[in-house]
Design a protein around this motif. Structure first.
Motif, PDB file in Angstrom:
ATOM      1  N   LEU A 106      -6.298  42.002  -8.356  1.00  0.00           N
ATOM      2  CA  LEU A 106      -5.064  42.411  -7.702  1.00  0.00           C
ATOM      3  C   LEU A 106      -3.881  41.784  -8.422  1.00  0.00           C
ATOM      4  O   LEU A 106      -4.000  40.725  -9.030  1.00  0.00           O
ATOM      5  CB  LEU A 106      -5.056  41.968  -6.232  1.00  0.00           C
ATOM      6  CG  LEU A 106      -6.156  42.507  -5.327  1.00  0.00           C
ATOM      7  CD1 LEU A 106      -5.963  41.982  -3.902  1.00  0.00           C
ATOM      8  CD2 LEU A 106      -6.200  44.030  -5.339  1.00  0.00           C
ATOM      9  N   THR A 107      -2.742  42.425  -8.349  1.00  0.00           N
ATOM     10  CA  THR A 107      -1.530  41.838  -8.903  1.00  0.00           C
ATOM     11  C   THR A 107      -1.061  40.683  -8.012  1.00  0.00           C
ATOM     12  O   THR A 107      -1.571  40.491  -6.890  1.00  0.00           O
ATOM     13  CB  THR A 107      -0.399  42.868  -8.995  1.00  0.00           C
ATOM     14  OG1 THR A 107      -0.014  43.250  -7.659  1.00  0.00           O
ATOM     15  CG2 THR A 107      -0.830  44.092  -9.788  1.00  0.00           C
ATOM     16  N   GLU A 110       0.212  42.124  -4.776  1.00  0.00           N
ATOM     17  CA  GLU A 110      -0.883  42.608  -3.926  1.00  0.00           C
ATOM     18  C   GLU A 110      -1.611  41.449  -3.255  1.00  0.00           C
ATOM     19  O   GLU A 110      -2.001  41.548  -2.091  1.00  0.00           O
ATOM     20  CB  GLU A 110      -1.845  43.450  -4.763  1.00  0.00           C
ATOM     21  CG  GLU A 110      -1.254  44.797  -5.172  1.00  0.00           C
ATOM     22  CD  GLU A 110      -2.058  45.508  -6.249  1.00  0.00           C
ATOM     23  OE1 GLU A 110      -1.791  46.708  -6.486  1.00  0.00           O
ATOM     24  OE2 GLU A 110      -2.945  44.862  -6.871  1.00  0.00           O
ATOM     25  N   ASN A 111      -1.778  40.350  -3.977  1.00  0.00           N
ATOM     26  CA  ASN A 111      -2.370  39.164  -3.367  1.00  0.00           C
ATOM     27  C   ASN A 111      -1.518  38.644  -2.217  1.00  0.00           C
ATOM     28  O   ASN A 111      -2.022  38.323  -1.141  1.00  0.00           O
ATOM     29  CB  ASN A 111      -2.538  38.059  -4.417  1.00  0.00           C
ATOM     30  CG  ASN A 111      -3.877  38.093  -5.119  1.00  0.00           C
ATOM     31  OD1 ASN A 111      -4.885  37.615  -4.600  1.00  0.00           O
ATOM     32  ND2 ASN A 111      -3.893  38.668  -6.313  1.00  0.00           N
ATOM     33  N   ALA A 113       0.558  40.266  -0.410  1.00  0.00           N
ATOM     34  CA  ALA A 113       0.690  41.252   0.674  1.00  0.00           C
ATOM     35  C   ALA A 113      -0.506  41.282   1.613  1.00  0.00           C
ATOM     36  O   ALA A 113      -0.434  41.893   2.689  1.00  0.00           O
ATOM     37  CB  ALA A 113       0.894  42.649   0.083  1.00  0.00           C
ATOM     38  N   ILE A 114      -1.603  40.631   1.266  1.00  0.00           N
ATOM     39  CA  ILE A 114      -2.843  40.757   2.038  1.00  0.00           C
ATOM     40  C   ILE A 114      -2.660  40.491   3.533  1.00  0.00           C
ATOM     41  O   ILE A 114      -3.146  41.286   4.361  1.00  0.00           O
ATOM     42  CB  ILE A 114      -3.941  39.852   1.434  1.00  0.00           C
ATOM     43  CG1 ILE A 114      -4.428  40.452   0.117  1.00  0.00           C
ATOM     44  CG2 ILE A 114      -5.118  39.686   2.408  1.00  0.00           C
ATOM     45  CD1 ILE A 114      -5.368  39.553  -0.664  1.00  0.00           C
ATOM     46  N   ILE A 117      -1.186  43.578   5.092  1.00  0.00           N
ATOM     47  CA  ILE A 117      -2.147  44.685   5.115  1.00  0.00           C
ATOM     48  C   ILE A 117      -3.115  44.506   6.286  1.00  0.00           C
ATOM     49  O   ILE A 117      -3.462  45.472   6.989  1.00  0.00           O
ATOM     50  CB  ILE A 117      -2.923  44.753   3.780  1.00  0.00           C
ATOM     51  CG1 ILE A 117      -1.961  44.974   2.595  1.00  0.00           C
ATOM     52  CG2 ILE A 117      -3.987  45.846   3.833  1.00  0.00           C
ATOM     53  CD1 ILE A 117      -1.153  46.233   2.658  1.00  0.00           C
ATOM     54  N   TRP A 123       1.189  50.186   3.176  1.00  0.00           N
ATOM     55  CA  TRP A 123       1.028  49.583   1.849  1.00  0.00           C
ATOM     56  C   TRP A 123       2.360  49.384   1.133  1.00  0.00           C
ATOM     57  O   TRP A 123       2.665  48.287   0.659  1.00  0.00           O
ATOM     58  CB  TRP A 123       0.104  50.456   1.003  1.00  0.00           C
ATOM     59  CG  TRP A 123      -0.062  49.971  -0.410  1.00  0.00           C
ATOM     60  CD1 TRP A 123       0.627  50.356  -1.516  1.00  0.00           C
ATOM     61  CD2 TRP A 123      -0.983  48.963  -0.857  1.00  0.00           C
ATOM     62  NE1 TRP A 123       0.211  49.673  -2.622  1.00  0.00           N
ATOM     63  CE2 TRP A 123      -0.780  48.807  -2.245  1.00  0.00           C
ATOM     64  CE3 TRP A 123      -1.938  48.182  -0.226  1.00  0.00           C
ATOM     65  CZ2 TRP A 123      -1.519  47.913  -3.012  1.00  0.00           C
ATOM     66  CZ3 TRP A 123      -2.675  47.287  -0.981  1.00  0.00           C
ATOM     67  CH2 TRP A 123      -2.463  47.155  -2.362  1.00  0.00           C
ATOM     68  N   ASP A 124       3.178  50.434   1.047  1.00  0.00           N
ATOM     69  CA  ASP A 124       4.435  50.340   0.311  1.00  0.00           C
ATOM     70  C   ASP A 124       5.362  49.285   0.922  1.00  0.00           C
ATOM     71  O   ASP A 124       6.022  48.526   0.203  1.00  0.00           O
ATOM     72  CB  ASP A 124       5.150  51.693   0.276  1.00  0.00           C
ATOM     73  CG  ASP A 124       4.449  52.694  -0.637  1.00  0.00           C
ATOM     74  OD1 ASP A 124       3.569  52.271  -1.412  1.00  0.00           O
ATOM     75  OD2 ASP A 124       4.781  53.888  -0.562  1.00  0.00           O
ATOM     76  N   ILE A 127       3.970  45.729   0.099  1.00  0.00           N
ATOM     77  CA  ILE A 127       4.222  45.331  -1.285  1.00  0.00           C
ATOM     78  C   ILE A 127       5.700  44.993  -1.488  1.00  0.00           C
ATOM     79  O   ILE A 127       6.044  44.005  -2.164  1.00  0.00           O
ATOM     80  CB  ILE A 127       3.783  46.429  -2.263  1.00  0.00           C
ATOM     81  CG1 ILE A 127       2.264  46.637  -2.189  1.00  0.00           C
ATOM     82  CG2 ILE A 127       4.207  46.077  -3.685  1.00  0.00           C
ATOM     83  CD1 ILE A 127       1.445  45.425  -2.558  1.00  0.00           C
ATOM     84  N   ASP A 144       4.025  41.967 -10.776  1.00  0.00           N
ATOM     85  CA  ASP A 144       3.112  43.026 -11.202  1.00  0.00           C
ATOM     86  C   ASP A 144       2.066  42.573 -12.210  1.00  0.00           C
ATOM     87  O   ASP A 144       1.343  43.395 -12.773  1.00  0.00           O
ATOM     88  CB  ASP A 144       3.909  44.197 -11.783  1.00  0.00           C
ATOM     89  CG  ASP A 144       4.813  44.836 -10.744  1.00  0.00           C
ATOM     90  OD1 ASP A 144       4.382  44.946  -9.583  1.00  0.00           O
ATOM     91  OD2 ASP A 144       5.952  45.209 -11.091  1.00  0.00           O
ATOM     92  N   ARG A 162       1.629  33.854  -0.153  1.00  0.00           N
ATOM     93  CA  ARG A 162       0.697  34.592   0.714  1.00  0.00           C
ATOM     94  C   ARG A 162       0.555  33.906   2.072  1.00  0.00           C
ATOM     95  O   ARG A 162       0.466  34.565   3.112  1.00  0.00           O
ATOM     96  CB  ARG A 162      -0.667  34.698   0.040  1.00  0.00           C
ATOM     97  CG  ARG A 162      -1.700  35.492   0.840  1.00  0.00           C
ATOM     98  CD  ARG A 162      -3.010  35.613   0.093  1.00  0.00           C
ATOM     99  NE  ARG A 162      -3.568  34.284  -0.195  1.00  0.00           N
ATOM    100  CZ  ARG A 162      -4.597  34.081  -1.009  1.00  0.00           C
ATOM    101  NH1 ARG A 162      -5.172  35.101  -1.629  1.00  0.00           N
ATOM    102  NH2 ARG A 162      -5.054  32.867  -1.213  1.00  0.00           N
TER     103      ARG A 162
END
Length: 238
Positions: A106-107, A110-111, A113-114, A117, A123-124, A127, A144, A162
Motif C-alpha cells: 500500500l502507499t 493508503e496505510n 487511511a486504514i 476505511i 475510499w476517495d 485517502i 503516493d 495512521r
C-alpha cells in the motif's frame, strides 16, 4: 499524580493477568492500579518482561485481564459486548507499534487511511483525509510512495499518522524510538508532544529509552507485573 481537577482519560483498578498453566503459570500483571488524564504524556518503563506491553494491551481493549476493571467514560470496557469493545478500539484508541506494521504493497496514504476505511468512510474521502495527516506529520509529498522507500523515522511518522487519523482519545505508542537513532527518536517524540498532545487526548508511551524522558508528564516504573514507582517528568519540575 493527577489532581482532582484533572479529567481522567482511563482508569485501571486491580488489573491482574496470568499466562500459562500448571507449573509454568506466571502472573504478568499483579493488581495494577492507575489513572491517566487528558493532557498528559505518561511513560511506562521497566525491564523486559516486567508487564509493560501486557498492560498496554489490557488498557487498549486487546487483551482481557483475569481480574480488574478498565474504566473509560464511566464504562468498564471489559464489561462491554464484543461489538462495543471493537467500536471502543476503533474510535477511542490509536496504536503506534514498535515495528510500524505498515503494509508494503500500500502507499503511505493508503496505510494511513486504514482506520477510516474500517469505519466505512468512502475510499476517495479516506485517502484525501489521509493525505492531510501525512502532511501533518511532516511528510508532505510522500503520500503516493511505498513505505519501504522511507527511512525508519519517516515510517514511524506514517505509523503515527495512521494512529491519530481517527482523533483517538488515547494514543498508545509501544517503544516508538526502538528502531531509531537518538536524534531521530527525540525529534519524533518531541513532535508528538508539541503537535498531538492536547486537553482532549492522553498519550501513553512504553519505552526503554531514557533519552526521551524529558518529554514525559509522568513516568510509571514497572517490575514483575507491578507499578513500583511514579516520578514527575521534567516538564512538571520547578
Amino acid at each position: 499524580m493527577p489532581t482532582s481537577q484533572d479529567t481522567v482519560a482511563i482508569k485501571a483498578t486491580g488489573i491482574t493477568k496470568w499466562f500459562g498453566e500448571g507449573e509454568a503459570r506466571t502472573r504478568a500483571l499483579d493488581d495494577v492500579q492507575l489513572e491517566m488524564c487528558f493532557g498528559e504524556m505518561v511513560y511506562i518503563v521497566g525491564p523486559s518482561g516486567s508487564g509493560k506491553t501486557t498492560l498496554l494491551s489490557v488498557l487498549s481493549g486487546i487483551l482481557r485481564p483475569d481480574a480488574g476493571t478498565v474504566i473509560s467514560e464511566g464504562n468498564d470496557i471489559w464489561s462491554m459486548s464484543s461489538d462495543a469493545l471493537a467500536s471502543f478500539r476503533l474510535h477511542k484508541i490509536g496504536f503506534a507499534f514498535q515495528d510500524f506494521h505498515l503494509f508494503p504493497r500500500l502507499t503511505v496514504a493508503e496505510n494511513v487511511a486504514i482506520p477510516l476505511i474500517l469505519r466505512n468512510v468512502a475510499w476517495d474521502s479516506a485517502i484525501a483525509e489521509a493525505r492531510k495527516f501525512v502532511d501533518l506529520v511532516g511528510l508532505k509529498g510522500r503520500s503516493d510512495i511505498a513505505p519501504v522507500k522511507l527511512s525508519g523515522g519517516e515510517q514511524q511518522r506514517v505509523a503515527i499518522a495512521r494512529a491519530i487519523i481517527g482523533s483517538p482519545d488515547l494514543l498508545i505508542m509501544d517503544e516508538p524510538t526502538a528502531s531509531l537513532d537518538g536524534d531521530t527518536g527525540k525529534s519524533i517524540v518531541g513532535f508528538v508532544k508539541e503537535q498531538l498532545l492536547n486537553k482532549n487526548r492522553c498519550i501513553v508511551i512504553v519505552t526503554h529509552d531514557s533519552r526521551i524522558y524529558e518529554f514525559a508528564s509522568r513516568i510509571l516504573h514497572m517490575e514483575d507485573g507491578r507499578l513500583t514507582k511514579e516520578e514527575q517528568g521534567k516538564q512538571n519540575e520547578d
